[in-house]
Design an enzyme around this catalytic site. Sequence first.
Site, PDB file in Angstrom:
ATOM      1  CB  CYS A   1      -0.889  -0.021   1.246  1.00  0.00           C
ATOM      2  SG  CYS A   1      -1.784   1.502   1.558  1.00  0.00           S
TER       3      CYS A   1
ATOM      4  CB  CYS B   1      -6.130   1.191   7.442  1.00  0.00           C
ATOM      5  SG  CYS B   1      -5.302   2.800   7.319  1.00  0.00           S
TER       6      CYS B   1
ATOM      7  CE1 TYR C   1      -1.710  31.557   1.398  1.00  0.00           C
ATOM      8  CE2 TYR C   1      -0.546  32.340   3.342  1.00  0.00           C
ATOM      9  CZ  TYR C   1      -0.652  32.236   1.969  1.00  0.00           C
ATOM     10  OH  TYR C   1       0.296  32.825   1.176  1.00  0.00           O
TER      11      TYR C   1
ATOM     12  CB  CYS D   1       2.200  21.197   5.965  1.00  0.00           C
ATOM     13  SG  CYS D   1       1.901  22.020   4.382  1.00  0.00           S
TER      14      CYS D   1
END
Length: 420
Positions: free
Chosen positions: A69, A146, A279, A369
């Site tokens: 995955c 998951c 933002y 980020c």
Amino acid sequence: MAHAIRVVALGNDGDGIAQTPEGRIFVSGTVPGDEIVLAAHDGTRGTLDHVVIPGADRVPAPCHLFGTCGGCRIQDMALRALLDWKTGRVVESLQHVGFDAIPAPQAHQVSPHGRRRVDLAFRRVGKQIMLGLHRRRGDVVDMRECTLLDPTLFALLTPLRALLHSLPAVHAGGDIQINLLDSGPDLLITMDGTPDANDRRILAQFGKAHGIPRISLQGRPPETLALTGPVFHHFDDVRVVPPPGAFLQPARAGEAFIKAAVLAGLPRKGLKAGIIELYAGCGTLSFALAEHAKVHAYEGDRAALACLKQASGGTRVLPALRDLNRQPVMATDLAKAAAIVLDPPHAGAGAQIAQIVAGKPPRIIYVSCNPVALQRDLTPLRHAGYQLDSVTVIDQFLWSAEVESVCVLTLPGAHRRNRR
């Protein structure tokens, strides 16, 4: 017999780096300290044959799909070591900026099974629907387990396969984005066919049966295919109605860590001058900031801005539509604020940084980020005289190379009434 080589570090994308006499080789599926043997290499990238001696931080991957995955890159490394590595990435970027002193970072990590936002692909394969993430440079891997997803979202995958299989508008496949809102899962689907009245009926029945108030079709703007109940989410105590596909921080705990770091970075005095938030999105930080001061909140996405504006009545949030790369908030306005809070996209703040430098606001709280963009944006601020007061690192993208940080910067001598 092949010789073992040692992995000495991780690269920025999470692949191990082995140093050889011929140079560095990147090898996925390895962690620092591993002694490994390669099956093959092309001089820059290698394929792992086996690990001879595991590094001290190597652990068994908690998910059987790891390596297949495409969702997790570094599951074979202990979480504590992973947080240390991500913290080191942020610190290294700040060192490259050239700050005289870098405060010891506060570091936080979310728990597994906390992911509330996911983008999945689906494909028809024979009589089955494969629903999951793409393998690296490959096909969709059916997500039958998951370690990331919130249990509510993971439990939805099995009935989603049946739903997608039953939809006449799904031919070969498509994509689906799921946000876990306070009102329940919110679905945004891309299909390779055109949904008709029968598709809409099937979707409405599915929504009612599984507590999904809204299912939308991707488009400009998205089209609501089924609406079976109210759609809402809360930022602090304020109820908002996010648009389909709205940006949410991927984990509630991650959002809380970011918010706490931002609020801790506000000046204790002088907030009457107000806060400028750049933002702002749908208000992830806006309403928490408004508990402390008036907030001029700028956002370039029309749907997000409409959500923020609808929810801002009775608060001290003043929303405004602004494409900050094409039309940045000007230096004269920035100079009047007690603090600037910005949470730019992955590429960074672009043209807005030059106006911040020119305006010289006394305090800047930068939510990042991307350590590369962070380094690029903070370099002109450091040259303008800003010092780094605090650093917080948040790992809310577990087992990936992604990392969030919050940096608080102040300009010595500027508007001393706004200083701590």
